[in-house]
Design a protein around this motif. Sequence first.
Motif, PDB file in Angstrom:
ATOM      1  N   HIS A 126      -7.584  30.851 -76.244  1.00 24.48           N
ATOM      2  CA  HIS A 126      -7.774  29.434 -76.539  1.00 24.48           C
ATOM      3  C   HIS A 126      -6.507  28.669 -76.172  1.00 24.48           C
ATOM      4  N   ASP A 127      -6.692  27.472 -75.599  1.00 17.76           N
ATOM      5  CA  ASP A 127      -5.526  26.665 -75.254  1.00 17.76           C
ATOM      6  C   ASP A 127      -5.953  25.235 -74.961  1.00 17.76           C
ATOM      7  N   PHE A 128      -5.009  24.311 -75.160  1.00 15.99           N
ATOM      8  CA  PHE A 128      -5.199  22.917 -74.779  1.00 15.99           C
ATOM      9  C   PHE A 128      -4.787  22.725 -73.321  1.00 15.99           C
ATOM     10  N   GLY A 129      -5.394  21.729 -72.684  1.00 15.15           N
ATOM     11  CA  GLY A 129      -4.984  21.320 -71.347  1.00 15.15           C
ATOM     12  C   GLY A 129      -5.170  19.822 -71.210  1.00 15.15           C
ATOM     13  N   GLN A 130      -4.510  19.243 -70.213  1.00 15.03           N
ATOM     14  CA  GLN A 130      -4.687  17.825 -69.943  1.00 15.03           C
ATOM     15  C   GLN A 130      -4.591  17.586 -68.448  1.00 15.03           C
ATOM     16  N   PHE A 145      -8.418  18.384 -73.055  1.00 12.01           N
ATOM     17  CA  PHE A 145      -9.527  19.313 -73.280  1.00 12.01           C
ATOM     18  C   PHE A 145      -9.024  20.563 -73.982  1.00 12.01           C
ATOM     19  N   PHE A 146      -9.960  21.239 -74.650  1.00  8.98           N
ATOM     20  CA  PHE A 146      -9.668  22.504 -75.332  1.00  8.98           C
ATOM     21  C   PHE A 146     -10.569  23.560 -74.712  1.00  8.98           C
ATOM     22  N   SER A 168      -8.110  18.592 -84.194  1.00  8.80           N
ATOM     23  CA  SER A 168      -8.885  18.786 -82.965  1.00  8.80           C
ATOM     24  C   SER A 168      -8.959  20.266 -82.610  1.00  8.80           C
ATOM     25  N   LEU A 169      -7.844  20.965 -82.787  1.00 10.62           N
ATOM     26  CA  LEU A 169      -7.819  22.398 -82.467  1.00 10.62           C
ATOM     27  C   LEU A 169      -8.785  23.169 -83.356  1.00 10.62           C
ATOM     28  N   VAL A 170      -8.679  22.961 -84.668  1.00  5.85           N
ATOM     29  CA  VAL A 170      -9.461  23.763 -85.616  1.00  5.85           C
ATOM     30  C   VAL A 170     -10.952  23.473 -85.489  1.00  5.85           C
ATOM     31  N   ARG A 171     -11.320  22.198 -85.418  1.00  9.13           N
ATOM     32  CA  ARG A 171     -12.752  21.861 -85.356  1.00  9.13           C
ATOM     33  C   ARG A 171     -13.375  22.301 -84.039  1.00  9.13           C
ATOM     34  N   THR A 172     -12.656  22.135 -82.942  1.00 15.13           N
ATOM     35  CA  THR A 172     -13.202  22.568 -81.653  1.00 15.13           C
ATOM     36  C   THR A 172     -13.280  24.086 -81.584  1.00 15.13           C
ATOM     37  N   ILE A 195       0.189  25.344 -84.585  1.00 21.69           N
ATOM     38  CA  ILE A 195      -0.123  26.659 -85.163  1.00 21.69           C
ATOM     39  C   ILE A 195       1.096  27.258 -85.858  1.00 21.69           C
ATOM     40  N   ALA A 196       2.191  27.417 -85.117  1.00 20.65           N
ATOM     41  CA  ALA A 196       3.388  28.048 -85.662  1.00 20.65           C
ATOM     42  C   ALA A 196       4.527  27.035 -85.682  1.00 20.65           C
TER      43      ALA A 196
END
Length: 468
Positions: A126-130, A145-146, A168-172, A195-196
Amino acid sequence: MLKRHEVEILLKAGHGKSEVARLAGVSLCSVKRIAAEDPVRHVDDSAERAKRQIGRPSMVATFRKRVLEMLQETPDLATLEILRRVREAGYRGGKTALYALVASLRSKPVKPLVRFEGLPGEFSQHDFGQVEVQFRNGSSERIHFFASRLKYSRLVRVSLVPDEAVESLVRTLAEHLASWGGRPLLCVFDRPKTIALKWHKNGEVTEWNPVFAYATLEMGVGVELCWPYRAQQKGSVENLVGFVKSSFFKVRRFHDEEDLRQQLKEWHREVNQERPCRATGIIPAVRLAEETPRLRALKVQPDELALRIPVYVGPTGTVLHEGHAYSMPPEAISMPATLYLYAQRVRIVAGRYQAEHPRKFSAQESSSLPEHCAALVAAVSGKRGKRYLKRQQLLELGEPAIRYLTEIVHRRPRQWFEDVDRLHRILQSHGPEVLRRAMEEGLQQQIYGAFFIERSLQAELSFSQVVQ
């Protein structure tokens, strides 16, 4: 080498050596030397220079054999010690040349490449991108986007998100796991602050983001972070974002954001159900059949997932979150509380007191329950204090209430409290939305007073009864 080939061609064509030198732009001596050499069979200048040993001889080259013997005898011998020994043997060159020779001769430990692969139901990434998107309608927008991918089946899921915050991270993440039918043993992430928060140099996390940590406990998700200097893990996660950019955003054109969302649905079907994955040679949906039995059900479904946020009940009997005020019983004032943030609602718990509100999203919008407003007014001592508290609760309805009450106060500076008492009773009985609409209508007709609001509501009620 190409110049030598040119000289050879001119000589074979019958030109004299002096004329060849003039035509090729080289000296007559070079033409004579080339004429005596073997024909050109390649054009690699570097290889030919190395073969001919063109240039000044290196002083360190004569000590190559001696240095090699030292390294074979003692592989970890310090370079400084090698320099001392060869200087005793007569070396007069610089240390840089010797150090380069030692580095080229010293054996280097090579670690085997370990691929970050997974078994069915073991890992997901899992990771974010733009990406900056230029729409066909002339506008441009930075799209966040996730992306998620099951490591074994290579099934991919991408969602557009408003930002890269922890919610956004947790819900997606929850939506993606639910769409797959369950959670794997471990969800692998990069190391973002969502996260950390802190970790040791060896990669061990010493402080987690509490909102993320509680959410993973509720869902029952195991978490693994890419450790620093683990290229096989980190590169694999980052390649997921690169894959989404290269196979979707860079090869497609979009008219607007709605068109982008429609094409994203088509792309999901293409990469998951139609096209074989390059890594496995199998369509991900086919391989998912092997993986699905190993996925475990989520403990909480996405729409019931609540983020736990520590809050405080302020002196006005409200809890503030992201600029929105939510009312609590006056007995809970000054108590620490926990706000459970759902997708569409909010639940607040402070000791034995709790309240539930619809979640607010518009700027400066608040939510007050009628029973809290009445209890807060009752708890205030003195007639004057009660009146101003009622007025403040009316002002919290927003801009229409501020303008409407301003007109009442300036038109009836000594009797405004009577209107406030009557408007506050309407707030308790009909709710904030009804009263706000009635105030907006009063502003349009320029009729100010509780009598107009009461008459409007009575007319609306009569009309509803006739329709029924």
